[in-house]
Every structure is written in C-alpha cells, then in structure tokens.
Design a protein around this motif. Structure first.
Motif, short mmCIF file in Angstrom:
data_model
loop_
_atom_site.label_atom_id
_atom_site.label_comp_id
_atom_site.label_asym_id
_atom_site.label_seq_id
_atom_site.Cartn_x
_atom_site.Cartn_y
_atom_site.Cartn_z
N PHE A 1 0.77 -1.22 0.24
CA PHE A 1 -0.13 0.01 -0.03
C PHE A 1 0.75 1.05 -0.16
CE2 PHE A 1 -3.38 -2.77 1.46
CZ PHE A 1 -4.56 -2.09 0.96
N ARG A 2 0.17 2.32 -0.80
CA ARG A 2 0.93 3.69 -0.62
C ARG A 2 -0.39 4.53 -0.26
NH1 ARG A 2 5.08 5.57 -5.17
NH2 ARG A 2 5.67 7.03 -3.43
N GLY A 3 -0.29 4.80 1.03
CA GLY A 3 -1.58 5.53 1.61
C GLY A 3 -2.88 4.50 1.51
N GLU A 4 -3.99 5.02 0.62
CA GLU A 4 -4.96 4.08 0.61
C GLU A 4 -5.01 3.17 -1.01
OE1 GLU A 4 -7.84 4.47 2.69
OE2 GLU A 4 -6.37 5.25 3.73
N ARG A 5 -3.86 3.49 -1.61
CA ARG A 5 -3.99 2.81 -2.91
C ARG A 5 -3.11 1.22 -2.46
NH1 ARG A 5 -0.86 2.94 -7.74
NH2 ARG A 5 0.90 4.42 -6.77
N LEU A 6 -3.66 0.44 -3.26
CA LEU A 6 -2.84 -0.84 -3.17
C LEU A 6 -2.25 -0.80 -4.46
CD1 LEU A 6 -4.61 -4.24 -2.54
CD2 LEU A 6 -2.72 -3.95 -4.16
N THR A 7 -0.90 -0.74 -4.25
CA THR A 7 0.29 -0.62 -5.36
C THR A 7 0.40 -1.95 -5.91
OG1 THR A 7 2.17 -0.94 -4.05
CG2 THR A 7 1.21 1.35 -4.37
N ALA A 8 0.33 -3.25 -5.17
CA ALA A 8 0.77 -4.26 -5.84
C ALA A 8 0.33 -5.70 -4.95
CB ALA A 8 2.50 -4.55 -6.01
N MET A 9 -0.22 -6.61 -5.77
CA MET A 9 -0.54 -7.89 -4.98
C MET A 9 0.49 -8.88 -5.33
SD MET A 9 -4.08 -10.01 -5.39
CE MET A 9 -5.12 -9.07 -4.72
N LEU A 10 1.00 -9.20 -4.51
CA LEU A 10 2.43 -10.11 -4.64
C LEU A 10 2.41 -11.41 -4.54
CD1 LEU A 10 4.93 -7.79 -2.32
CD2 LEU A 10 4.30 -7.38 -4.95
N ASP A 11 3.60 -12.06 -4.81
CA ASP A 11 3.44 -13.38 -4.61
C ASP A 11 2.45 -14.41 -5.34
OD1 ASP A 11 4.46 -16.08 -4.03
OD2 ASP A 11 4.13 -15.69 -1.61
N PHE A 12 2.56 -14.55 -6.74
CA PHE A 12 1.58 -15.48 -7.17
C PHE A 12 2.10 -16.89 -7.34
CE2 PHE A 12 -0.14 -11.49 -8.34
CZ PHE A 12 -1.48 -11.69 -8.53
N ASP A 13 2.90 -17.43 -6.43
CA ASP A 13 3.24 -18.54 -6.59
C ASP A 13 2.38 -19.87 -6.55
OD1 ASP A 13 5.79 -20.50 -6.06
OD2 ASP A 13 4.76 -21.15 -4.30
N ALA A 14 1.28 -19.50 -5.69
CA ALA A 14 0.04 -20.40 -5.57
C ALA A 14 -1.00 -20.09 -6.32
CB ALA A 14 -0.41 -20.57 -3.91
N ALA A 15 -0.67 -19.40 -7.26
CA ALA A 15 -1.90 -18.96 -8.30
C ALA A 15 -2.32 -20.43 -9.21
CB ALA A 15 -1.45 -17.59 -9.15
N CYS A 16 -3.47 -20.26 -9.52
CA CYS A 16 -3.94 -21.61 -10.28
C CYS A 16 -5.30 -21.32 -10.49
CB CYS A 16 -4.02 -22.80 -9.43
SG CYS A 16 -5.05 -22.65 -8.04
N ARG A 17 -6.03 -22.24 -11.22
CA ARG A 17 -7.34 -22.18 -11.43
C ARG A 17 -8.07 -22.96 -10.55
NH1 ARG A 17 -9.80 -20.39 -15.78
NH2 ARG A 17 -7.61 -20.40 -16.96
N GLY A 18 -8.89 -22.28 -9.67
CA GLY A 18 -9.64 -22.84 -8.70
C GLY A 18 -10.80 -21.94 -8.37
#
Length: 344
Positions: free
Chosen positions: A202-219
């Motif tokens: 976060f930078r203040g109220e803004r979410l700048t990044a969603m990290l770590d897609f290591d577990a990302a999948c179709r689910g």
C-alpha cells in the motif's frame, strides 16, 4: 521469501550485464516468507527483486510468468517480470530458476493496521483479479486442491511426533468432514491462493501491488475469498464481523457471490484453515533446511482458526455465520444476471 540459496558475485555480475542493470551496489536477502529465496538488488539503474524458485519446476514458472504478463496487460497491480537482452524471463542457477522483477514501492501493513477503506480496496482488487482472469484461457494446475492437501496430510501425519496425537485427531476428523461436505461445483477461474497481508503493498489508500503468485492457479473463487478472510479478518483470536463486511463489500462491488458460494463459505473457510495448517506442518517437519536460514510459519495460527470454525472454542464464528446466511441479496443477484444477459 526466505534465504535458502546464496548467490555468487560472478552470477550477479552476469545477471546485471544481461539485464542492463549497471553495477550492482547491494544484494540483500529478504528474510520474510517460507517458500522461495528473494533478494533486493540495488543497482545503477534502480531497485529490482530477484527470485530463486526453490519448489517450482521450469514449466510451472513459465505458466506463472505467462499469467503475470497477461495481468499486467490488463493493468492489474501485480509483479512485473523482466526480460533480459536475449528475451529470456528466467535462467538457471544451482538447478533453480531465477527470475527478475521490477521493484514496486509500497508498504506491507499488519492485518490489525488495515483500515476499513483498505480492506474494501483489497476486496475490490481480488474481485478484479477474478473478473479479469475469466479471459485467461490457459490451464494452471492447482497444487493445493483438497485432494492434494488430504494426501499431503497423510504423509505429514506419519512423521509427526507422538505429542501431536490430539491435533491429529482433530485434523483426521476435519479431512473426513470436508471429504463429505466440501462442494466442488462452484464458480472457478484464476485465483491468487495466498492473500495475506505480507503479499499486499500500500501507498496510503492505494494498493500498489498484489505480490507472490506462487500459489496462483485455476480454482474456486470462494476459496480465494475465504483465505483472505482467514488472513485479514481474524484479529486478537477472533473473527471481526466489521472487517469481514468491509472486505466483502469491496469484493461484491465488482463481482456478486452466488447463493451456492454463500452456502459454501463456512466450509471453504475450514478448508483454507486446514490447507495452511497442513502445509506449515509439512514445511516444518518434512523440509530439511539449514536452521539459520529457515523461516517457519506457525501452523497453530491456522489450527486455532480451524478450532473456532469447528466451534470448539470461542472466536466470533456465530456472527460470521449469520452474516453469511443473510449476505445473499437475491434481488441484487437477479439484477446482475439480467445485466449480464443484456450484454451477451
């Protein structure tokens, strides 16, 4: 994001030359996390994140990079994989895949410090991921499906010390329960699979990044939401109804949950708790790692959530169940479905 693999100076120089980073002035290991090795590189051309995959095979990393590239094209706030001068997104070092990402500014906030507006933003961003991901047609294997977690538990169980017998009885019962009652025919698509506070910048109220897609999948989308609830709405030993409502309000501003998903929500919370209990037990007892570099996440955090969800201890489960039982707005859902039909 622990430090399991040490980098050599010749390799860092080769990497800097191939990516055009200029002279590397600093390469510091990032101690947080438990799966991969990460370094923060400071060079003449700026800051960069270097990741060594300690678990994923090459084909799995290719799929993750392909997904991240797709999401970046749709302006989703996620890691930005870089290509070297040969057009490569990764290379090999000590039989591990090494990839480089642009450094993203922002702060990680402890769950208890997240404000209502930030919880809504997280929910909204997760909803965006699920909607955008519908256009991503490539398959991504789910390494943490219920069947795989159940099999992993059997492996872990045989290695646990005797003083875990009481815990094992609870986990045995939970696996048997979920085998009978976990619903598989629910809306699916691209999910993050690991929505924790330390994966959100976060930078203040803004979410700048969603990290770590290591577990990302179709689910299942509802599993992703359940994991976010378990990680962000459980504070001081109990579920916070207000935090739950802020998170879900943000999510449903993008995508409305179906009645089937609301019905499945309690069991998905239980499965999410089981999943992280089992994988953390596995990482501690079955992953031989040098103690000084090892980062162990306490399985009891999610075992405690599971006990609350099983109503074996107090912790705000009843208000949460009531919110789920009344959270489905049939009129709103019908309005959304009508809009979708007009747009088709």
């Amino acid at each position: 994001m622990a430090v399991y693999t040490e980098l050599s100076k010749p390799f860092l120089k080769e990497l800097a030359d191939d990516y055009g980073l200029g002279r590397v002035t600093s390469a510091s290991g990032i101690p947080e996390g438990s799966v991969n090795t990460n370094y923060l590189l400071e060079a003449a051309k700026g800051k960069f994140l270097l990741r060594l995959d300690e678990v994923k095979r090459e084909n799995e990393l290719k799929r993750e990079i392909d997904l991240l590239s797709f999401l970046r094209k749709h302006s989703f706030p996620c890691p930005h994989p870089m290509q070297d001068r040969m057009g490569r997104f990764y290379r090999n070092f000590n039989n591990r895949c090494v990839s480089l990402f642009k450094y993203q500014e922002g702060k990680v906030l402890a769950p208890a410090r997240l404000k209502p507006s930030q919880l809504e933003t997280i929910g909204h961003t997760l909803g965006d991921l699920h909607v955008i991901g519908k256009a991503y047609k490539k398959g991504i294997d789910n390494r943490f499906s219920f069947e795989r977690i159940a099999d992993l538990y059997l492996t872990v169980r045989s290695r646990l010390p005797n003083y875990f017998r009481k815990i094992c009885r609870t986990l045995d019962d939970e696996v048997e329960y979920l085998t009978r009652y976990l619903e598989s025919k629910l809306p699916k698509g691209v999910i993050h699979g690991d929505i924790f506070a330390d994966n959100l910048l976060f930078r203040g109220e803004r979410l700048t990044a969603m990290l770590d897609f290591d577990a990302a999948c179709r689910g299942k989308f509802i599993f992703d939401i359940a994991t976010a609830v378990n990680a962000l709405c459980f504070v001081d030993g109990a579920y916070s109804l207000d935090r739950f409502r802020y998170l879900l309000s943000g999510y449903e501003s993008v995508r409305t949950l179906s009645l089937a998903e609301w019905d499945a929500f309690p069991n998905e919370l239980r499965f999410s708790s089981l999943r992280f209990t089992v994988t953390r037990l596995h990482d501690f007892f079955l992953q031989p790692v040098d103690g000084k570099n090892r980062v162990d996440k306490d399985f009891r955090e999610f075992f405690d959530r599971l006990r609350v969800l099983r109503r074996e201890r107090q912790g705000g489960m009843e208000p949460l169940l009531m919110a789920m039982a009344t959270g489905y707005d049939y009129r709103k859902y019908q309005k959304v479905k009508a809009t979708e039909r007009r747009q088709a």
